[in-house]
Design an enzyme around this catalytic site. Structure first.
Site, PDB file in Angstrom:
ATOM      1  N   TYR A  30       0.853  -1.193   0.000  1.00  0.00           N
ATOM      2  CA  TYR A  30       0.000   0.000   0.000  1.00  0.00           C
ATOM      3  C   TYR A  30       0.887   1.241   0.000  1.00  0.00           C
ATOM      4  O   TYR A  30       1.748   1.400   0.866  1.00  0.00           O
ATOM      5  CB  TYR A  30      -0.883  -0.044   1.247  1.00  0.00           C
ATOM      6  CG  TYR A  30      -2.068   0.903   1.293  1.00  0.00           C
ATOM      7  CD1 TYR A  30      -2.184   1.996   0.452  1.00  0.00           C
ATOM      8  CD2 TYR A  30      -3.084   0.698   2.210  1.00  0.00           C
ATOM      9  CE1 TYR A  30      -3.284   2.848   0.508  1.00  0.00           C
ATOM     10  CE2 TYR A  30      -4.194   1.541   2.288  1.00  0.00           C
ATOM     11  CZ  TYR A  30      -4.278   2.620   1.431  1.00  0.00           C
ATOM     12  OH  TYR A  30      -5.361   3.458   1.500  1.00  0.00           O
ATOM     13  N   CYS A  31       0.686   2.123  -0.976  1.00  0.00           N
ATOM     14  CA  CYS A  31       1.370   3.415  -1.033  1.00  0.00           C
ATOM     15  C   CYS A  31       2.888   3.235  -1.021  1.00  0.00           C
ATOM     16  O   CYS A  31       3.432   2.518  -1.852  1.00  0.00           O
ATOM     17  CB  CYS A  31       0.886   4.309   0.094  1.00  0.00           C
ATOM     18  SG  CYS A  31       1.430   6.035  -0.035  1.00  0.00           S
TER      19      CYS A  31
END
Length: 605
Positions: A338-339
């Site tokens: 994530y990210c």
């Protein structure tokens, strides 16, 4: 009869009201004095850069010299729109009989650029029903529009300089809105009369509290407790290093997929964005789909992590993958990044591919992750020599206070994440609502300063990750083109942290099969969108495409969450299942339970 009733002069405050307002003023002064005494005991902030005229002048950007001519060019428009506003105000104040005698009535108010027209701070009827406040807000919008037009018309600037100028100007305009000041906000004035000034005392208390902790409060800080009503999916911490804890979640089905899932959340903020509550939890939903889920919980940086760099996070991801493989006796794992953890996961996969060890990962899923930072949005405006020097100053102890990053992200959406709360919580004095997402947003983590500076410089500024061999991780040159692992790439249509166009570029640098899914909403709500909520939508395109525009042009919209699409994709790559027993139960295999989820690291402040 005379003497039977108290006679008061209309329009003048009573003695009781005067006493009350005197108490309000006195109480406010006392609160500020108490705050000043508390802050005086803390380390003072060096304000020389702001109070020394020479230092301040040296910081003025070069584009300031181009402003006078642009302002002269805009004067005619400003005069015309000002006259239009004034005529509209006179028309609104004129009795209907007299207005009927005028030529055509009051002209319409000038229009505004879309980003100003959507300012929700002026949505209340008081801004429009009262001619005085209508004039105030329309004047503000007019001036703001002209200032932005001036910024757009400045010549002789590189595109990046113009973007920085426009971003700074827009932030200044947002801050100067009449809605942000008590005496020019009709809602605040009404509240002052209604509450007899109590709103101002409540608001002052909120403001001083935020000043003491150095962070804007968005939600009730006492409404949530980790492990009680947030981050409550059952599990155990089964592995631990100085950099991360590894959580294994309890199975929710009798059988589970043979290949487990390892989730790498960003270490900017905390992992439980994917486990907010039972209704929103991606973790809980994934276990209900028959997946053995592991979650990495990163440690918030402290002085012991002064030498931590990007290599350490890549090696930590490999370590977590190998720990899970050995614990469950499986050859491969599914992964999610994530990210920033997705960016790092791409480097991890490239490293494994270069070493001939790519088979350890069966699939990779990227949540709003970037590898090519050429189109990385407004965050790139925070990466220059001045900002890098600031990181050095703020990270003198070896780590960067998480409140700095929180302020940076708030600035990207200042109207919603700063000034909205200034109005509601400081001026109107409203109580903070309980909101799990905003609680997580304010639960900041510290970052290793050395890692953060190199990340800004090497990726955001110099875009080296997509240059084959430019970056070396753990002694190995990185080349994303070596990644052949099947990839599921999710982007947010309205993402301001990882813009859609930037996330799409992942598809240009991977060599394996890719499924790209465009989700409605942004960086958080676009990801955390469980099927049960029946919100938003997502777009897919099964045909070969030649770029993002081609993808969008031929995309099919599906209402609701994209999670079911993802689980179908995941199971198609490895449908085999096993009984959910033995090592599939946290603490029952080779990895013994250390403590209950969510663990200690997520609670470290």
């Amino acid at each position: 009869m005379p003497g039977d009733t108290e006679i008061t002069t209309p329009g003048l405050p009573t003695l009781e009201e005067m006493q009350h307002w005197t108490w309000v003023v006195g109480r406010a002064q006392q609160m500020m004095l108490e705050h000043a005494a508390t802050m005086a005991q803390q380390t003072p902030i060096d304000m020389s850069a702001f109070t020394d005229p020479a230092a301040f002048q040296s910081r003025l950007p070069a584009w300031m010299g181009s402003m006078p001519q642009a302002m002269l060019d805009a004067q005619a428009d400003m005069w015309r729109d000002g006259m239009t506003l004034w005529q509209g105000f006179i028309g609104a104040m004129t009795p209907p009989a007299m207005l009927a005698e005028s030529e055509g009535g009051p002209p319409s108010t000038p229009g505004t650029v879309p980003e100003l027209r959507s300012d929700r701070r002026f949505a209340a009827r008081q801004w429009h029903d009262n001619p005085v406040y209508a004039l105030i807000q329309q004047s503000y919008l007019m001036v703001s529009e002209q200032m932005l037009r001036i910024a757009d018309s400045v010549d002789g600037l590189e595109p990046r300089q113009k973007e920085k100028m426009r971003f700074a100007l827009k932030g200044l305009l947002d801050a100067s809105s009449p809605a942000n000041f008590a005496m020019t906000n009709p809602l605040v004035l009404e509240k002052m009369v209604e509450s007899k000034g109590e709103n101002l005392l409540n608001g002052l208390d909120h403001m001083l509290s935020d000043m003491r902790k150095g962070q804007l409060t968005h939600t009730d800080p006492d409404a949530f407790e980790l492990g009680r009503n947030i981050a409550v999916t059952p599990g155990k911490v089964v592995y631990e290093t100085p950099l991360f804890q590894l959580i294994q979640y309890a199975p929710a089905t009798d059988e589970v997929l043979e290949i487990p899932l390892v989730i790498f959340p960003p270490w900017i903020n905390r992992f439980y964005i994917l486990d907010l509550n039972p209704q929103k939890s991606f973790v809980k939903w994934a276990t209900e789909q028959g997946i053995t889920v592991f979650m990495v919980s990163w440690k918030s940086a402290d002085e012991s992590m002064a030498e931590v760099i990007w290599d350490d996070y890549v090696k930590a991801q490999i370590e977590a993958i190998d720990v899970v493989r050995e614990a469950l006796d499986v050859r491969q794992v599914h992964t999610i990044g994530y990210c920033v953890a997705g960016t790092t996961l791409a480097a991890t996969l490239a490293l494994l591919a270069k070493r001939g060890e790519a088979e350890r990962v069966k699939s990779v899923t990227f949540f709003t992750a970037q590898v090519d930072f050429e189109k990385a949005g407004d965050l790139t405006l925070f990466v220059d020599d001045e900002q890098l020097k600031l990181v050095d100053q703020l990270g003198a102890k070896g780590y960067l206070d998480g409140r700095y990053m929180a302020a940076t992200f708030n600035l990207l959406r200042g109207r919603d994440l700063i000034w909205n709360y200034v109005i509601n919580n400081y001026l109107l004095g409203e109580d903070y609502p309980p909101f799990d997402l905003l609680h997580w947003n304010g639960d900041t983590t510290n970052l290793p300063a050395k890692w953060h500076k190199s990340y800004l410089k090497d990726l955001y500024r110099d875009n080296r990750l997509v240059q084959p061999g430019s970056l070396v991780v753990d002694g190995t040159p990185i080349d994303l083109r070596l990644i052949e692992t099947p990839a599921y790439i999710q982007a947010g249509k309205e993402d301001h942290i990882a813009p859609l166009e930037s996330v799409w570029r992942l598809t240009d640098h991977l060599s394996g099969p890719v499924r790209f899914v465009l989700a409605g909403s942004g960086h958080i709500a676009g990801v955390v969108n469980p099927p049960s909520m029946k919100k938003y939508q997502y777009w897919t395109n099964e045909a070969p495409v030649n770029g993002l525009e081609h993808f969008i042009a031929g995309a099919t919209e599906t209402k609701g969450s994209w999670w079911p699409d993802w689980i179908e994709w995941l199971k198609a790559h490895a449908p085999a299942t096993v009984k959910a027993k033995g090592a599939r139960v946290p603490g029952k295999g080779k990895l013994k339970a250390i403590e209950d989820a969510p663990g200690r690291y997520v609670k470290t402040r």
